[in-house]
Write an enzyme that holds these catalytic residues in place. Sequence first.
Site, PDB file in Angstrom:
ATOM      1  N   ILE A 137       0.847  -1.189   0.000  1.00 31.05           N
ATOM      2  CA  ILE A 137       0.000   0.000   0.000  1.00 31.05           C
ATOM      3  C   ILE A 137       0.878   1.234   0.000  1.00 31.05           C
ATOM      4  CG2 ILE A 137      -0.182   0.253   2.522  1.00 31.05           C
ATOM      5  CD1 ILE A 137      -3.206   0.860   2.104  1.00 31.05           C
ATOM      6  N   CYS A 138       0.346   2.328  -0.522  1.00 30.80           N
ATOM      7  CA  CYS A 138       1.013   3.628  -0.455  1.00 30.80           C
ATOM      8  C   CYS A 138      -0.090   4.665  -0.246  1.00 30.80           C
ATOM      9  CB  CYS A 138       1.844   3.908  -1.705  1.00 30.80           C
ATOM     10  SG  CYS A 138       0.885   4.107  -3.215  1.00 30.80           S
ATOM     11  N   GLN A 139       0.113   5.877  -0.693  1.00 35.38           N
ATOM     12  CA  GLN A 139      -0.915   6.901  -0.508  1.00 35.38           C
ATOM     13  C   GLN A 139      -2.045   6.761  -1.522  1.00 35.38           C
ATOM     14  OE1 GLN A 139      -0.941   8.884   2.147  1.00 35.38           O
ATOM     15  NE2 GLN A 139      -2.956   9.608   1.528  1.00 35.38           N
TER      16      GLN A 139
END
Length: 117
Positions: free
Chosen positions: A83-85
Site C-alpha cells: 500500500i502507499c498513498q
Amino acid sequence: MTWLVILLIVAFFAWRMMPPKGVRAISTDQLATMVDDKSKQFIDVRTVAEYKARHIKQFHNIPLNEISQKMDTLDRNQEVVVICQSGMRSMQAAKQLHRAGFTNITNVQGGMSAWKS
C-alpha cells in the site's frame, strides 16, 4: 495528428498503471476483510514521515526507495500486500517484487487515500 499524440500519451499512462501478471489489485474494502490475516505480509511503501502520520497497524513500513535492499526480509512463499498513498508507488513496489521472483503480490488500489478506518 494531435489526436494521435494524445491517444499515445493516454495509452502510455494506462499501460504504466496496469499491474503485471502475478499482481492482484484489491480495493480498501477488500483489504479491510483481510488485514488481520497473519499469513500475509503487509508492507507500506510510503515515506517514514507519511507512515508516522497515519498508517494501518498491521502494515510494516519499507519505503519504496528501500524495497530492493530489504526484499530479503520478506518471505517469498507468503502473499505480500503493498500500500502507499494512492496506489502508484505500491504498484511500482509490486513490479519490483515481481521482477525479483515474488509470485503472490497484492496492490491496494486507492491506497491510504481510500482507507476509511
